[in-house]
Design a protein around this motif. Structure first.
Motif, PDB file in Angstrom:
ATOM      1  N   PHE A  47       0.853  -1.190   0.000  1.00 60.68           N
ATOM      2  CA  PHE A  47       0.000   0.000   0.000  1.00 60.68           C
ATOM      3  C   PHE A  47       0.889   1.241   0.000  1.00 60.68           C
ATOM      4  O   PHE A  47       1.757   1.378   0.863  1.00 60.68           O
ATOM      5  N   GLU A  48       0.668   2.095  -0.994  1.00 60.07           N
ATOM      6  CA  GLU A  48       1.454   3.320  -1.155  1.00 60.07           C
ATOM      7  C   GLU A  48       2.952   3.021  -1.151  1.00 60.07           C
ATOM      8  O   GLU A  48       3.759   3.723  -0.532  1.00 60.07           O
ATOM      9  N   GLY A  49       3.313   1.946  -1.838  1.00 61.52           N
ATOM     10  CA  GLY A  49       4.719   1.618  -2.019  1.00 61.52           C
ATOM     11  C   GLY A  49       5.374   0.877  -0.880  1.00 61.52           C
ATOM     12  O   GLY A  49       6.569   0.590  -0.941  1.00 61.52           O
ATOM     13  N   GLU A  50       4.630   0.538   0.181  1.00 59.48           N
ATOM     14  CA  GLU A  50       5.229  -0.160   1.314  1.00 59.48           C
ATOM     15  C   GLU A  50       4.480  -1.459   1.591  1.00 59.48           C
ATOM     16  O   GLU A  50       3.265  -1.532   1.409  1.00 59.48           O
ATOM     17  N   PRO A  51       5.215  -2.479   2.061  1.00 55.98           N
ATOM     18  CA  PRO A  51       4.584  -3.775   2.335  1.00 55.98           C
ATOM     19  C   PRO A  51       3.968  -3.804   3.734  1.00 55.98           C
ATOM     20  O   PRO A  51       4.507  -3.252   4.687  1.00 55.98           O
ATOM     21  N   PHE A  52       2.833  -4.496   3.841  1.00 60.77           N
ATOM     22  CA  PHE A  52       2.145  -4.602   5.123  1.00 60.77           C
ATOM     23  C   PHE A  52       1.548  -5.993   5.277  1.00 60.77           C
ATOM     24  O   PHE A  52       1.252  -6.677   4.297  1.00 60.77           O
ATOM     25  N   HIS A  53       1.348  -6.354   6.537  1.00 58.36           N
ATOM     26  CA  HIS A  53       0.514  -7.497   6.882  1.00 58.36           C
ATOM     27  C   HIS A  53      -0.865  -6.934   7.203  1.00 58.36           C
ATOM     28  O   HIS A  53      -0.993  -6.044   8.050  1.00 58.36           O
ATOM     29  N   ALA A  54      -1.912  -7.433   6.544  1.00 58.64           N
ATOM     30  CA  ALA A  54      -3.245  -6.847   6.670  1.00 58.64           C
ATOM     31  C   ALA A  54      -4.234  -7.848   7.258  1.00 58.64           C
ATOM     32  O   ALA A  54      -4.157  -9.050   7.005  1.00 58.64           O
ATOM     33  N   VAL A  55      -5.175  -7.316   8.049  1.00 57.26           N
ATOM     34  CA  VAL A  55      -6.319  -8.080   8.555  1.00 57.26           C
ATOM     35  C   VAL A  55      -7.565  -7.337   8.082  1.00 57.26           C
ATOM     36  O   VAL A  55      -7.772  -6.168   8.419  1.00 57.26           O
ATOM     37  N   VAL A  56      -8.388  -8.032   7.310  1.00 54.90           N
ATOM     38  CA  VAL A  56      -9.514  -7.395   6.633  1.00 54.90           C
ATOM     39  C   VAL A  56     -10.806  -8.126   6.976  1.00 54.90           C
ATOM     40  O   VAL A  56     -10.858  -9.371   6.951  1.00 54.90           O
ATOM     41  N   SER A  57     -11.854  -7.384   7.292  1.00 55.30           N
ATOM     42  CA  SER A  57     -13.141  -7.968   7.648  1.00 55.30           C
ATOM     43  C   SER A  57     -13.706  -8.792   6.499  1.00 55.30           C
ATOM     44  O   SER A  57     -13.745  -8.343   5.347  1.00 55.30           O
TER      45      SER A  57
ATOM     46  N   ILE B 120      11.170   0.589  -3.792  1.00 52.61           N
ATOM     47  CA  ILE B 120      12.091   1.703  -3.616  1.00 52.61           C
ATOM     48  C   ILE B 120      12.780   2.017  -4.934  1.00 52.61           C
ATOM     49  O   ILE B 120      12.845   1.185  -5.834  1.00 52.61           O
ATOM     50  N   LYS B 121      13.275   3.223  -5.041  1.00 51.98           N
ATOM     51  CA  LYS B 121      13.983   3.640  -6.243  1.00 51.98           C
ATOM     52  C   LYS B 121      15.453   3.877  -5.892  1.00 51.98           C
ATOM     53  O   LYS B 121      15.778   4.858  -5.236  1.00 51.98           O
ATOM     54  N   PRO B 122      16.352   2.998  -6.321  1.00 53.22           N
ATOM     55  CA  PRO B 122      17.774   3.204  -6.035  1.00 53.22           C
ATOM     56  C   PRO B 122      18.285   4.483  -6.701  1.00 53.22           C
ATOM     57  O   PRO B 122      17.827   4.873  -7.773  1.00 53.22           O
ATOM     58  N   ILE B 123      19.211   5.134  -6.054  1.00 57.08           N
ATOM     59  CA  ILE B 123      19.808   6.348  -6.635  1.00 57.08           C
ATOM     60  C   ILE B 123      21.275   6.093  -6.924  1.00 57.08           C
ATOM     61  O   ILE B 123      21.912   5.241  -6.302  1.00 57.08           O
TER      62      ILE B 123
END
Length: 667
Positions: free
Chosen positions: A247-257, A306-309
């Protein structure tokens, strides 16, 4: 003629002779007083018993944090009588979150039966009707000191309760010392078994909301979710799906109804696999063996997040080797201290490798990513030159993830803050110059010694920052716990509460071992119980030193300080410390007492016999003198006065002799 002599006797026809007032013999009163004192001391010695502190119990009774029902209070009264130590209990949402005790249920050689017997005996306390049916053993650990940790998860109708866990700690003798957990009590087990969204349907709904579901259908799990398990006061039991999302470029563990598709939890997770030092642009970099190698990207999802620089240009070329060597030095020092001081190899105690990236453009000095290779990333030179703070902090995140789940989310705000606090605490082992301050470059980001130096970082639980959907404030709230760790290590006195410092070395060992006693998504009170338990194991013969742990947590608003003993308590404690010798001395003391009394009685009898003889001799002598004086003054004009004086002298010793004989016969 007036006579001012009060002792002069006057004879007169109109004046009656006044009798001298009777006086008690001082010797008898003193004797009786001595008897009373000796009898009182004998009673004290005969009735002396060990104080509560000697038995490991506080004179104040159980320490209870929270509100218990009448049924639970009855159970606590029963448990208090059975426990060899004072109970220390936290309740929240109707569940017992943490309980310090010392109980043997009669199965010391069988930990599982010991736990079963305890939970059956005290089902009214935990509000669990059938422990053996609802809870499954998921982990069985035996520590070096032969203590045992059992972990159970709760299942209802073959469906796991999300984040549920009961952790039971048994010491080397098999006694239950700690029960810590999050679970659903009987009243909250009921739920609607119907679902609205299947696995496929929930994935489609989440994709429409901007969540990219990366879990396979097989890894998406149906669970029972209730916020009470996570430490909230209230909650509703409902079916939910668990999965991994981006979500929005970041990984998460989600709990959804599973009924409304509401996202209950978005939690960051940390998982490690490999080890090496890479540049984000995939240029060859010296590894820890000093060898140059070509990099093969194994982390495909990583490049989406992520975008490496580009950082390998002429500007950095001169400083590049120094920068890498410094980072390698910090990594090597961290791994060495963990292995030699804490007895832990690598991040998972199996000497497995992980990866470190530099020059990562990801918005913060360090990031962890769930993928084939999980990485530690430095985004600039400033963060690299603060590696003595940043690297051990992030490395401990990896270690923590292998030992206990402490999710960082709004719903698990205290668990997330604990995760950050543990990582901050262990930087004190690596950064020897400024062990209690964390910096990024020249910027102070957290101060464990004085949290208020950095705005928004509390040092007391009353200032805990409530999480929002956008910010769980895990970094800010972490200083409550890390400040307690600072006090345990360095000591101090605040709010009238005194803490004796144990040193950084002992403090870090205690906190590291406390993770063995932490349940999934533990709260601050459960962390306190885990640290106290670890301390008592670390100082098995000197648990009084763990008063520092109690008092340090009390200073930051988590629990109460150890009550200070009164002067009388200290006197009783001194007497109790001599109790073994007192037991042997009691009979001897009483025998000596009666012997002395017998000798004293004989001496008193001898005294009165001698006094009687002396008085007889005195009477004879006085009679002779009186006769002589009578003849000499027979014809004197003052016959009546002289006669009166000698009569008084005759009456006085006679009276004294009579009284002495009378009272001596009673002794």
């Amino acid at each position: 003629m007036r006579n001012d002599n009060p002792y002069h006797y006057q004879s007169s026809a109109t004046q009656k002779t006044q009798k001298a007032p009777k006086k008690r013999k001082p010797g008898c009163l003193v004797f009786l007083l001595v008897i009373l004192i000796l009898v009182g001391l004998g009673y004290v010695f005969l009735t002396l018993k060990p104080s509560g502190a000697r038995q490991g119990k506080s004179v104040t009774g159980p320490w209870i944090y929270g509100e218990l029902s009448d049924e639970q209070h009855i159970a606590i009264e029963q448990l208090s009588k059975q426990s060899a130590r004072n109970l220390d209990l936290q309740e929240k949402g109707g569940t017992i979150r943490a309980l310090l005790l010392n109980v043997d249920m009669g199965y010391a050689n069988d930990p599982e039966r010991q736990v079963q017997a305890f939970m059956q005996e005290y089902q009214n306390l935990y509000q669990i009707n059938d422990f053996s049916k609802e809870f499954r053993l998921t982990d069985y650990q035996i520590d070096d000191d032969n203590s045992v940790v059992l972990k159970y998860s709760q299942w209802v109708d073959s469906i796991p309760v999300y984040s549920s866990q009961l952790l039971v700690d048994l010491d080397r003798l098999g006694n239950i010392r700690l029960v810590s957990g999050g679970y659903l009590p009987e009243k909250d087990l009921y739920y609607d078994p119907n679902i609205t969204y299947s696995k496929t349907e929930i994935k489609n709904v989440l994709n429409d909301q901007g969540y990219a579901v990366i879990s396979s259908d097989e890894s998406i799990e149906l669970v029972l979710y209730n916020a009470i398990v996570l430490g909230h006061e209230k909650g509703e039991t409902t079916l939910a799906w668990t999965m991994e999302v981006v979500f929005e470029g970041e990984p998460f563990h989600a709990v959804v109804s599973a009924k409304t598709a509401e996202v209950f939890i978005l939690a960051r997770e940390i998982i490690f696999y490999n080890y090496n030092l890479y540049d984000a642009e995939k240029y060859p970099i010296l590894n820890l063996k000093g060898e140059s190698e070509e990099i093969v990207d194994e982390c495909h999802i990583f490049w989406q997040w992520i975008k490496p620089i580009y950082a390998l240009n002429e500007k950095y070329e001169t400083d590049y080797v120094n920068k890498i060597n410094y980072l390698i030095t910090i990594i090597d020092r961290t791994l060495s201290i963990y292995e030699n001081h804490l007895g832990w190899k690598g991040y998972n105690n199996h000497d497995h490798h992980f990866e470190v990236l530099i020059n990562v453009d990801a918005g913060s000095p360090f990031h962890w990513y769930r993928c084939v290779s999980v990485l530690i990333g430095f985004n600039d030179d400033a963060s690299i030159y603060s590696a003595e703070d940043i690297f051990p902090h992030e490395f401990q995140h990896a270690v923590t993830s292998q030992r206990v789940i402490l999710e960082q989310s709004a719903e698990t705000a205290e668990a997330g803050a604990l995760n950050e606090a543990y990582s901050d605490i262990f930087t004190a082992l690596i950064d020897t110059e400024n062990p209690w301050q964390l910096t990024q470059g020249q910027v102070l980001i957290r101060d464990m010694e004085n949290p208020s130096k950095v705005k928004g970082h509390p040092s007391h639980y009353k200032d805990f920052r409530k999480p929002t959907k956008k910010n769980d404030f895990c970094h800010e709230n972490s200083t409550i716990i890390s400040h307690a760790a600072y006090l345990i290590a360095e000591g101090g006195k605040k709010q009238g509460i005194h803490v004796d410092g144990l040193g950084i070395g002992d403090m870090t060992k205690i906190f590291f071992n406390s993770q063995n006693h932490l349940r999934v998504n533990a709260n601050f009170f459960q962390a306190r119980a885990a640290v106290i338990t670890a301390c008592e194991y670390y100082y098995p013969d000197d648990t009084a030193r763990c008063d520092s742990v109690h008092n340090a947590f009390a200073i930051v608003g988590i629990g109460d300080p150890v009550p200070q003993p009164s002067l009388w308590d200290e006197v009783i404690e001194i007497l109790n410390s001599l109790q073994d010798s007192i037991v042997d001395a009691r009979v001897k003391l009483m025998l000596d007492l009666f012997k002395k009394l017998t000798e004293l009685n004989i001496q008193i009898d001898d005294f009165f016999l001698r006094m009687e003889q002396d008085l007889v001799n005195l009477m004879v002598e006085l009679a002779l003198k009186m006769a002589t004086a009578f003849l000499e003054s027979l014809f004197s004009s003052i016959f009546d006065q002289v006669c009166g004086s000698y009569l008084f002298a005759l009456v006085l010793p006679g009276t004294a002799f009579f009284l002495i004989r009378k009272y001596s016969s009673r002794i």
